[in-house]
Design an enzyme around this catalytic site. Structure first.
Site, PDB file in Angstrom:
ATOM      1  N   ASP A  12      -5.088  -3.430  -1.821  1.00  0.00           N
ATOM      2  CA  ASP A  12      -4.348  -1.551  -2.453  1.00  0.00           C
ATOM      3  C   ASP A  12      -5.926  -1.228  -3.557  1.00  0.00           C
ATOM      4  OD1 ASP A  12      -2.005  -3.247  -2.127  1.00  0.00           O
ATOM      5  OD2 ASP A  12      -1.530  -3.512  -4.655  1.00  0.00           O
ATOM      6  N   ASP A 131      11.391   0.923  -5.125  1.00  0.00           N
ATOM      7  CA  ASP A 131      10.837  -0.002  -5.155  1.00  0.00           C
ATOM      8  C   ASP A 131      11.331   0.350  -6.267  1.00  0.00           C
ATOM      9  OD1 ASP A 131       7.956   0.165  -4.080  1.00  0.00           O
ATOM     10  OD2 ASP A 131       8.086   2.020  -4.778  1.00  0.00           O
TER      11      ASP A 131
END
Ligand SMILES: O=C(O)c1ccccc1NCC(=O)[C@H](O)[C@H](O)COP(=O)(O)O
Length: 245
Positions: A12, A131
């Protein structure tokens, strides 16, 4: 031999650095240095996939487009690209990196017509990230509510979405173990493969996810556990291989 759980080590990227977040919240970053070095480390360890996220693009605080392209271009493995892919320009830039597939999140909640169009155009190069907090979807870097998980899943299924990346935000970056109940429920609601994300803390978590392969779990994204050295990627690959034998 059962199908093997695919492992996707995560890189990330925020402000040019490989970072880990807690619950995906901006401001909780721990930095782990060069994204390219991290990705090369996972590649050398035998990874077949890389989950590469542009967090700035996801949060709307800029982007790391050139760096992401550099990392993706340096990989021999398959790359799943995520973060801020919301329109034709960002999709074109993502696909131009040569990645194997992209993961759309916010766009699936805010511009469903565009997502239906790109699913029709690009097939299994498009995955959708679901998500969730509870069963409520979150978009814009997981900061805004975006509707019901199962209604959205049914809509995307009807549009031919090839696969889903399912993250329980409450688990993400916490090393508390994946939400197996959520994953079972999603697998029961769709015939499409599901990539599990968030919370993996141990080899036993990976074995538990590997046990869900017959239900539709195809892969698992692993972030914090690798950076915190809870286990090595080599050990993780061996653990999921052993379950499939
Ligand atoms: O993937 C995104 O687009 C994203 C957007 C905003 C915040 C976080 C985002 N992704 C985070 C990840 O994909 C994590 O790397 C992954 O869930 C691994 O979690 P963990 O193993 O718990 O560190």
């Amino acid at each position: 031999m059962a199908q093997k759980l695919e492992l996707l080590p995560a890189v990330d990227v925020r402000d040019g650095q490989a970072v880990r977040l807690v619950h995906g919240e901006s401001g909780t970053e721990t930095s782990y240095g060069s994204p390219l070095e991290a990705a090369l480390t996972w590649q050398r360890a035998g990874a077949e996939w890389l989950h590469l996220v542009d967090l700035d693009a996801a949060f709307g605080t800029g982007d790391n487009r050139e760096l992401i392209a550099e990392v993706a271009g340096a990989m021999d493995l398959k790359v799943e690209l995520s973060g801020g892919i919301r329109d034709d320009a960002s999709l074109a830039a993502a696909l131009a990196t040569g990645c194997t597939r992209v993961n759309l999140g916010t766009a699936a909640l805010e511009t469903p017509e565009w997502v239906a169009k790109v699913i029709a155009e690009h097939g299994d190069k498009i995955a959708v990230g679901l998500d969730v907090r509870g069963t409520t979807l979150r978009g814009r870097g997981w900061t805004r509510d975006g509707g019901d998980l199962y209604e959205t899943l049914a809509r995307l299924d009807s549009e031919g979405c090839a696969r889903y990346v399912v993250t329980d935000i409450a688990k993400d970056g916490t090393l508390q173990g994946p939400n197996l109940e959520l994953l079972r429920n999603v697998c029961a609601a769709t015939d499409k493969p599901v990539v599990a994300s968030g919370g993996v803390s141990s080899l036993d978590d990976l074995r538990a996810l590997a046990g869900l392969v017959p239900l539709g779990i195809e892969g698992a994204i692993v972030g914090k556990a690798l950076y915190a050295e809870a286990f090595t990627l080599e050990e993780a690959l061996e653990a999921v291989e052993a379950v499939s034998r």
